[in-house]
Design a protein around this motif. Structure first.
Motif, PDB file in Angstrom:
ATOM      1  N   MET A   1       0.842  -1.188   0.000  1.00 14.32           N
ATOM      2  CA  MET A   1       0.000   0.000   0.000  1.00 14.32           C
ATOM      3  C   MET A   1       0.893   1.261   0.000  1.00 14.32           C
ATOM      4  SD  MET A   1      -3.159  -1.094   2.503  1.00 14.32           S
ATOM      5  CE  MET A   1      -3.938  -2.691   2.331  1.00 14.32           C
ATOM      6  N   GLY A   2       0.283   2.428   0.015  1.00 18.80           N
ATOM      7  CA  GLY A   2       1.033   3.660  -0.032  1.00 18.80           C
ATOM      8  C   GLY A   2       0.916   4.361  -1.379  1.00 18.80           C
ATOM      9  N   ASN A   3       0.323   3.693  -2.358  1.00 18.66           N
ATOM     10  CA  ASN A   3       0.132   4.257  -3.685  1.00 18.66           C
ATOM     11  C   ASN A   3      -1.321   4.664  -3.852  1.00 18.66           C
ATOM     12  OD1 ASN A   3       0.250   4.932  -6.396  1.00 18.66           O
ATOM     13  ND2 ASN A   3       0.076   2.802  -7.085  1.00 18.66           N
ATOM     14  N   LYS A   4      -1.575   5.977  -3.849  1.00 18.36           N
ATOM     15  CA  LYS A   4      -2.944   6.468  -3.994  1.00 18.36           C
ATOM     16  C   LYS A   4      -3.374   6.318  -5.449  1.00 18.36           C
ATOM     17  CE  LYS A   4      -2.550   9.881  -0.265  1.00 18.36           C
ATOM     18  NZ  LYS A   4      -2.625  11.333   0.065  1.00 18.36           N
ATOM     19  N   ILE A   5      -4.290   5.382  -5.705  1.00 17.35           N
ATOM     20  CA  ILE A   5      -4.721   5.195  -7.092  1.00 17.35           C
ATOM     21  C   ILE A   5      -5.984   6.001  -7.401  1.00 17.35           C
ATOM     22  CG2 ILE A   5      -3.623   2.958  -7.342  1.00 17.35           C
ATOM     23  CD1 ILE A   5      -6.392   1.679  -7.067  1.00 17.35           C
ATOM     24  N   LEU A   6      -6.743   6.358  -6.365  1.00 22.15           N
ATOM     25  CA  LEU A   6      -7.930   7.204  -6.549  1.00 22.15           C
ATOM     26  C   LEU A   6      -7.867   8.350  -5.545  1.00 22.15           C
ATOM     27  CD1 LEU A   6     -10.771   7.512  -7.981  1.00 22.15           C
ATOM     28  CD2 LEU A   6     -11.712   6.445  -5.928  1.00 22.15           C
ATOM     29  N   GLU A   7      -7.919   9.591  -6.060  1.00 16.84           N
ATOM     30  CA  GLU A   7      -7.947  10.778  -5.198  1.00 16.84           C
ATOM     31  C   GLU A   7      -9.099  11.671  -5.636  1.00 16.84           C
ATOM     32  OE1 GLU A   7      -4.137  12.562  -3.695  1.00 16.84           O
ATOM     33  OE2 GLU A   7      -3.341  11.560  -5.475  1.00 16.84           O
TER      34      GLU A   7
ATOM     35  N   GLY B   1     -18.236  19.263  -1.439  1.00 19.08           N
ATOM     36  CA  GLY B   1     -16.797  19.395  -1.289  1.00 19.08           C
ATOM     37  C   GLY B   1     -16.113  18.207  -0.633  1.00 19.08           C
ATOM     38  N   VAL B   2     -16.440  17.015  -1.071  1.00 21.19           N
ATOM     39  CA  VAL B   2     -15.905  15.800  -0.449  1.00 21.19           C
ATOM     40  C   VAL B   2     -14.482  15.528  -0.935  1.00 21.19           C
ATOM     41  CG1 VAL B   2     -16.122  13.281  -0.522  1.00 21.19           C
ATOM     42  CG2 VAL B   2     -18.094  14.690   0.054  1.00 21.19           C
ATOM     43  N   ASP B   3     -13.604  15.189   0.018  1.00 25.09           N
ATOM     44  CA  ASP B   3     -12.227  14.793  -0.268  1.00 25.09           C
ATOM     45  C   ASP B   3     -11.974  13.412   0.334  1.00 25.09           C
ATOM     46  OD1 ASP B   3     -11.761  17.391  -1.272  1.00 25.09           O
ATOM     47  OD2 ASP B   3     -11.062  18.099   0.679  1.00 25.09           O
ATOM     48  N   PHE B   4     -11.442  12.495  -0.464  1.00 27.94           N
ATOM     49  CA  PHE B   4     -10.987  11.214   0.085  1.00 27.94           C
ATOM     50  C   PHE B   4     -10.064  10.549  -0.927  1.00 27.94           C
ATOM     51  CE2 PHE B   4     -14.762   9.983  -2.310  1.00 27.94           C
ATOM     52  CZ  PHE B   4     -14.427   8.763  -2.879  1.00 27.94           C
ATOM     53  N   TYR B   5      -9.383   9.504  -0.478  1.00 27.92           N
ATOM     54  CA  TYR B   5      -8.482   8.777  -1.372  1.00 27.92           C
ATOM     55  C   TYR B   5      -8.547   7.287  -1.059  1.00 27.92           C
ATOM     56  CZ  TYR B   5      -5.160   8.433   2.526  1.00 27.92           C
ATOM     57  OH  TYR B   5      -4.590   8.154   3.727  1.00 27.92           O
ATOM     58  N   VAL B   6      -8.109   6.505  -2.030  1.00 23.61           N
ATOM     59  CA  VAL B   6      -8.026   5.055  -1.882  1.00 23.61           C
ATOM     60  C   VAL B   6      -6.649   4.618  -2.360  1.00 23.61           C
ATOM     61  CG1 VAL B   6      -9.013   2.816  -2.509  1.00 23.61           C
ATOM     62  CG2 VAL B   6     -10.510   4.828  -2.317  1.00 23.61           C
TER      63      VAL B   6
ATOM     64  N   TRP C   1      -7.558   9.381 -11.172  1.00 22.21           N
ATOM     65  CA  TRP C   1      -7.469   7.920 -11.210  1.00 22.21           C
ATOM     66  C   TRP C   1      -6.107   7.542 -11.774  1.00 22.21           C
ATOM     67  CZ3 TRP C   1      -8.287   3.355  -9.620  1.00 22.21           C
ATOM     68  CH2 TRP C   1      -8.194   2.234 -10.426  1.00 22.21           C
ATOM     69  N   GLN C   2      -5.300   6.928 -10.946  1.00 23.01           N
ATOM     70  CA  GLN C   2      -3.932   6.566 -11.320  1.00 23.01           C
ATOM     71  C   GLN C   2      -3.179   7.765 -11.890  1.00 23.01           C
ATOM     72  OE1 GLN C   2      -3.941   1.924 -12.392  1.00 23.01           O
ATOM     73  NE2 GLN C   2      -5.116   3.083 -13.875  1.00 23.01           N
ATOM     74  N   GLY C   3      -3.411   8.931 -11.272  1.00 21.08           N
ATOM     75  CA  GLY C   3      -2.713  10.146 -11.658  1.00 21.08           C
ATOM     76  C   GLY C   3      -3.328  10.914 -12.806  1.00 21.08           C
ATOM     77  N   GLU C   4      -4.422  10.431 -13.364  1.00 21.86           N
ATOM     78  CA  GLU C   4      -5.067  11.085 -14.502  1.00 21.86           C
ATOM     79  C   GLU C   4      -6.440  11.626 -14.098  1.00 21.86           C
ATOM     80  OE1 GLU C   4      -6.033  10.194 -19.239  1.00 21.86           O
ATOM     81  OE2 GLU C   4      -5.566   8.534 -17.881  1.00 21.86           O
ATOM     82  N   GLU C   5      -6.740  12.822 -14.531  1.00 18.81           N
ATOM     83  CA  GLU C   5      -8.040  13.436 -14.236  1.00 18.81           C
ATOM     84  C   GLU C   5      -9.125  12.778 -15.076  1.00 18.81           C
ATOM     85  OE1 GLU C   5     -10.777  15.038 -12.476  1.00 18.81           O
ATOM     86  OE2 GLU C   5      -8.884  16.024 -11.914  1.00 18.81           O
TER      87      GLU C   5
END
Length: 239
Positions: free
Chosen positions: A1-7, A23-28, A63-67
């Motif tokens: 883990m440690g790699n944010k694939i969804l922000e 204004g929701v913020d979360f990551y997976v 998603w994986q660094g892409e908007e």
């Protein structure tokens, strides 16, 4: 883990004058099970639909660094995200196998489709027994199995579940949650879970977010949220 694939950042959704998500913020992170819990009407399903491109939204979905905010649902699916929807939404007048094939509508490789069908039948032997049966004649638990099998047909990197326990008997709910963990562990998939059954959702998750009236009000490791007096009182029946 440690790699944010969804922000997700600043995600807001309006239905006319109603601001359903604010204004929701979360990551997976890759390999996680993340649970998003809240009362009915808190905005959980709206967040899922916004990520999938089903409803218009404001804000950012990386998603994986892409908007991907504003992408069409088909493109989102092709990128590696799949939703197992609330209420299952199978096609009642199609057979089990036809329902599975519809889950692969973005897949051009027949070998992958065959592999996906066999995976569904291996996970759910009852589906193999009923492969020529109409979807509408299945029990609620069997329909949920079919919905999960269908969602796996594209071999997603992120599988999102929207209320997978809804309307199911307790023993079936236990089996479904066990299967979700198995999908993460055995298939190395990342899971985002929206669920009203807060205790079950947090027991199986790595991290959790609490959503109230369209806003994230608390986040922590799932084990910490389970022990929180505030979460216990609001979502776990004070247990």
């Amino acid at each position: 883990m440690g790699n944010k694939i969804l922000e997700v950042s600043g995600l807001s959704v309006h239905y006319g004058m109603i601001k359903a998500v604010r204004g929701v913020d979360f990551y997976v992170e890759q390999g996680e099970i993340v649970s998003l819990i809240g009362a009915n009407g808190a905005g959980k399903s709206t967040i899922m639909n916004a990520i999938m491109g089903v409803v218009p939204m404001e804000g950012s979905v990386q998603w994986q660094g892409e908007e991907i905010a504003g992408w069409k649902p088909e493109r989102v699916v092709k990128s590696g995200i799949t939703l197992c929807p609330e209420g299952r939404l199978i096609f009642p007048e199609l057979t089990v196998e036809q329902n599975l094939r519809i889950g692969a509508y973005t897949v051009k490789d027949e070998a992958q489709i065959t592999r996906g069908i066999e995976r569904a039948y291996t996970l759910f032997p009852r589906l193999r027994e009923r492969k020529d049966q109409m979807g509408g004649t299945l029990s609620g638990g069997e329909q949920q199995m079919l919905a999960i099998g269908r969602a796996l047909m594209t071999e997603p990197k992120l599988l999102m579940f929207d209320e997978p326990s809804m309307g199911l008997a307790p023993l079936v709910v236990r089996d479904i949650f066990s299967l979700i963990r198995e999908i993460r562990d055995e298939m190395h998939m990342t899971i985002l879970l929206v669920e009203q059954n807060a205790k079950q959702a947090l027991k199986m998750a790595d991290r959790g977010y609490i959503l109230e009236t369209g806003e994230i009000t608390m986040t922590d490791k799932a084990s910490v949220l389970l022990e929180s007096d505030q979460v216990r009182a609001a979502y776990l029946g004070g247990l």
